[in-house]
Design a protein around this motif. Structure first.
Motif, PDB file in Angstrom:
ATOM      1  N   GLY A  68      49.259 -19.068  25.418  1.00 37.02           N
ATOM      2  CA  GLY A  68      50.342 -18.931  24.770  1.00 37.02           C
ATOM      3  C   GLY A  68      52.074 -17.991  24.419  1.00 37.02           C
ATOM      4  N   GLU A  69      51.393 -17.516  24.106  1.00 39.27           N
ATOM      5  CA  GLU A  69      52.916 -16.717  23.593  1.00 39.27           C
ATOM      6  C   GLU A  69      53.560 -15.449  25.359  1.00 39.27           C
ATOM      7  OE1 GLU A  69      53.968 -16.733  20.752  1.00 39.27           O
ATOM      8  OE2 GLU A  69      52.875 -18.330  20.515  1.00 39.27           O
ATOM      9  N   GLY A  70      54.601 -15.302  24.876  1.00 46.58           N
ATOM     10  CA  GLY A  70      54.601 -14.160  26.445  1.00 46.58           C
ATOM     11  C   GLY A  70      56.509 -14.434  25.215  1.00 46.58           C
ATOM     12  N   LEU A  71      57.263 -14.108  26.272  1.00 50.36           N
ATOM     13  CA  LEU A  71      58.214 -13.157  26.402  1.00 50.36           C
ATOM     14  C   LEU A  71      59.724 -13.762  27.352  1.00 50.36           C
ATOM     15  CD1 LEU A  71      58.290  -9.436  25.652  1.00 50.36           C
ATOM     16  CD2 LEU A  71      57.904 -10.443  23.953  1.00 50.36           C
ATOM     17  N   ASN A  72      60.522 -14.849  26.663  1.00 47.33           N
ATOM     18  CA  ASN A  72      61.345 -15.501  27.205  1.00 47.33           C
ATOM     19  C   ASN A  72      62.196 -13.954  27.932  1.00 47.33           C
ATOM     20  OD1 ASN A  72      60.806 -17.859  26.607  1.00 47.33           O
ATOM     21  ND2 ASN A  72      62.694 -17.289  24.357  1.00 47.33           N
ATOM     22  N   GLU A  73      63.285 -14.669  28.441  1.00 46.10           N
ATOM     23  CA  GLU A  73      64.188 -13.664  29.169  1.00 46.10           C
ATOM     24  C   GLU A  73      64.940 -12.908  28.532  1.00 46.10           C
ATOM     25  OE1 GLU A  73      68.274 -14.354  32.500  1.00 46.10           O
ATOM     26  OE2 GLU A  73      66.105 -16.191  32.558  1.00 46.10           O
ATOM     27  N   SER A  74      65.211 -12.032  29.135  1.00 51.72           N
ATOM     28  CA  SER A  74      66.001 -11.033  28.692  1.00 51.72           C
ATOM     29  C   SER A  74      66.241  -9.889  29.559  1.00 51.72           C
ATOM     30  CB  SER A  74      64.982  -9.714  27.616  1.00 51.72           C
ATOM     31  OG  SER A  74      64.232  -9.203  28.526  1.00 51.72           O
ATOM     32  N   VAL A  75      67.762  -9.298  29.424  1.00 51.97           N
ATOM     33  CA  VAL A  75      67.753  -8.281  29.971  1.00 51.97           C
ATOM     34  C   VAL A  75      67.739  -6.804  29.846  1.00 51.97           C
ATOM     35  CG1 VAL A  75      69.484  -7.663  32.309  1.00 51.97           C
ATOM     36  CG2 VAL A  75      69.498  -9.992  31.951  1.00 51.97           C
ATOM     37  N   PRO A  76      66.976  -6.036  30.267  1.00 54.59           N
ATOM     38  CA  PRO A  76      67.096  -4.846  29.404  1.00 54.59           C
ATOM     39  C   PRO A  76      68.315  -3.595  30.206  1.00 54.59           C
ATOM     40  CG  PRO A  76      65.152  -5.052  30.971  1.00 54.59           C
ATOM     41  CD  PRO A  76      65.888  -6.178  30.719  1.00 54.59           C
ATOM     42  N   PRO A  77      68.348  -2.255  29.052  1.00 52.87           N
ATOM     43  CA  PRO A  77      70.016  -1.948  30.199  1.00 52.87           C
ATOM     44  C   PRO A  77      68.807  -0.580  31.001  1.00 52.87           C
ATOM     45  CG  PRO A  77      69.399  -1.016  27.631  1.00 52.87           C
ATOM     46  CD  PRO A  77      68.681  -3.270  28.033  1.00 52.87           C
ATOM     47  N   PHE A  78      67.446  -0.363  30.343  1.00 54.04           N
ATOM     48  CA  PHE A  78      66.743   0.513  31.131  1.00 54.04           C
ATOM     49  C   PHE A  78      65.857  -0.017  32.198  1.00 54.04           C
ATOM     50  CE2 PHE A  78      68.360   1.749  26.583  1.00 54.04           C
ATOM     51  CZ  PHE A  78      69.244   3.085  27.077  1.00 54.04           C
ATOM     52  N   ASP A  79      64.934   1.338  33.054  1.00 51.38           N
ATOM     53  CA  ASP A  79      63.786   0.515  33.170  1.00 51.38           C
ATOM     54  C   ASP A  79      62.677   0.764  32.866  1.00 51.38           C
ATOM     55  OD1 ASP A  79      65.455   0.985  35.629  1.00 51.38           O
ATOM     56  OD2 ASP A  79      64.790   3.365  35.954  1.00 51.38           O
ATOM     57  N   VAL A  92      58.081 -11.997  34.895  1.00 50.80           N
ATOM     58  CA  VAL A  92      59.042 -12.117  36.431  1.00 50.80           C
ATOM     59  C   VAL A  92      60.475 -11.848  36.662  1.00 50.80           C
ATOM     60  CG1 VAL A  92      60.604 -14.440  36.570  1.00 50.80           C
ATOM     61  CG2 VAL A  92      58.158 -14.549  35.874  1.00 50.80           C
ATOM     62  N   ILE A  93      60.591 -11.282  37.762  1.00 50.39           N
ATOM     63  CA  ILE A  93      62.120  -9.957  37.747  1.00 50.39           C
ATOM     64  C   ILE A  93      62.863 -10.844  38.959  1.00 50.39           C
ATOM     65  CG2 ILE A  93      62.955  -8.326  38.636  1.00 50.39           C
ATOM     66  CD1 ILE A  93      59.851  -6.671  37.980  1.00 50.39           C
ATOM     67  N   GLY A  94      64.156 -11.363  37.676  1.00 50.24           N
ATOM     68  CA  GLY A  94      64.783 -12.017  39.131  1.00 50.24           C
ATOM     69  C   GLY A  94      64.539 -13.100  39.743  1.00 50.24           C
ATOM     70  N   SER A  95      64.037 -13.183  40.581  1.00 47.88           N
ATOM     71  CA  SER A  95      64.188 -14.957  40.908  1.00 47.88           C
ATOM     72  C   SER A  95      61.925 -14.830  41.664  1.00 47.88           C
ATOM     73  CB  SER A  95      64.215 -15.388  42.025  1.00 47.88           C
ATOM     74  OG  SER A  95      64.213 -14.794  42.818  1.00 47.88           O
ATOM     75  N   ASN A  96      61.521 -13.362  41.549  1.00 47.68           N
ATOM     76  CA  ASN A  96      59.825 -13.086  42.108  1.00 47.68           C
ATOM     77  C   ASN A  96      59.543 -12.874  41.025  1.00 47.68           C
ATOM     78  OD1 ASN A  96      61.422 -12.474  44.316  1.00 47.68           O
ATOM     79  ND2 ASN A  96      62.584 -10.318  43.652  1.00 47.68           N
ATOM     80  N   ASN A 114      64.003 -10.567  33.441  1.00 53.03           N
ATOM     81  CA  ASN A 114      62.788 -10.532  33.721  1.00 53.03           C
ATOM     82  C   ASN A 114      62.475 -11.273  32.022  1.00 53.03           C
ATOM     83  OD1 ASN A 114      61.501  -8.840  31.346  1.00 53.03           O
ATOM     84  ND2 ASN A 114      63.607  -7.907  32.532  1.00 53.03           N
ATOM     85  N   SER A 115      60.934 -11.660  32.308  1.00 53.32           N
ATOM     86  CA  SER A 115      60.483 -12.514  31.555  1.00 53.32           C
ATOM     87  C   SER A 115      58.418 -12.295  31.538  1.00 53.32           C
ATOM     88  CB  SER A 115      60.556 -13.675  31.344  1.00 53.32           C
ATOM     89  OG  SER A 115      60.098 -15.121  32.745  1.00 53.32           O
ATOM     90  N   ILE A 116      58.139 -12.539  30.629  1.00 54.05           N
ATOM     91  CA  ILE A 116      56.991 -12.074  30.234  1.00 54.05           C
ATOM     92  C   ILE A 116      56.179 -13.420  29.901  1.00 54.05           C
ATOM     93  CG2 ILE A 116      54.702 -11.170  30.063  1.00 54.05           C
ATOM     94  CD1 ILE A 116      56.400  -8.783  29.453  1.00 54.05           C
ATOM     95  N   LYS A 117      55.206 -14.227  31.400  1.00 56.34           N
ATOM     96  CA  LYS A 117      54.697 -15.385  30.822  1.00 56.34           C
ATOM     97  C   LYS A 117      52.956 -15.731  30.492  1.00 56.34           C
ATOM     98  CE  LYS A 117      58.227 -18.381  32.766  1.00 56.34           C
ATOM     99  NZ  LYS A 117      58.405 -18.615  34.444  1.00 56.34           N
ATOM    100  N   PRO A 118      52.570 -15.852  29.683  1.00 57.30           N
ATOM    101  CA  PRO A 118      50.879 -15.697  29.735  1.00 57.30           C
ATOM    102  C   PRO A 118      49.877 -16.452  30.397  1.00 57.30           C
ATOM    103  CG  PRO A 118      52.556 -17.581  28.325  1.00 57.30           C
ATOM    104  CD  PRO A 118      52.984 -16.841  28.754  1.00 57.30           C
TER     105      PRO A 118
END
Length: 134
Positions: A68-79, A92-96, A114-118
């Motif tokens: 149930g834990e993940g990371l909400n949307e963020s926009v990192p400055p690096f690869d 999730v990266i953009g709409s993919n 991007n975001s990370i969904k569990p």
């Protein structure tokens, strides 16, 4: 000097608690074999992160996510290179969206939303590369 940090991250991507810095007698030893999936355990209702290597040019971290834990949307400055080392998660990266299983990886481009969904409990390795030109 090598230092390892452990932080709890709440679902809103805010750091909670205090950073715990290791001393020279703790953390991961250089030139030793590692069973990377065992570096970090799960904690109920939390995302944990341990820095494995941190340099001015980038970092390598291990993260564990409770169900149930993940990371909400963020926009990192690096690869950022993500490698799932236990379980599975939707990245999730953009709409993919990509469902990654143990052993699968993906590169999140610099400046990409991007975001990370569990998908249950999972662990990953995150490698951030800073090239100095972004």
């Amino acid at each position: 000097a090598f230092q390892m940090m452990e932080i709890d991250i709440n679902p809103l991507n805010k750091i909670s608690g205090n950073l715990k810095k290791g001393d020279n007698n703790t953390g991961l030893e250089k030139s030793k074999e590692l069973l990377i999936v065992e570096i970090l355990e799960y904690k109920a209702n939390a995302v944990l992160s341990k820095t494995i290597i941190k340099k001015s040019t980038g970092s390598v971290s291990s993260m564990s996510f409770d169900s149930g834990e993940g990371l909400n949307e963020s926009v990192p400055p690096f690869d950022t290179f993500i490698l799932v080392i236990e379980g599975s998660a939707e990245i999730v990266i953009g709409s993919n969206a990509a469902l990654l299983q143990t052993g699968e990886s993906i590169i999140i481009p610099a400046h990409a939303s991007n975001s990370i969904k569990p998908n249950g409990r999972f662990k990953l390795i995150s490698t951030i590369i800073k090239n100095g030109y972004d």
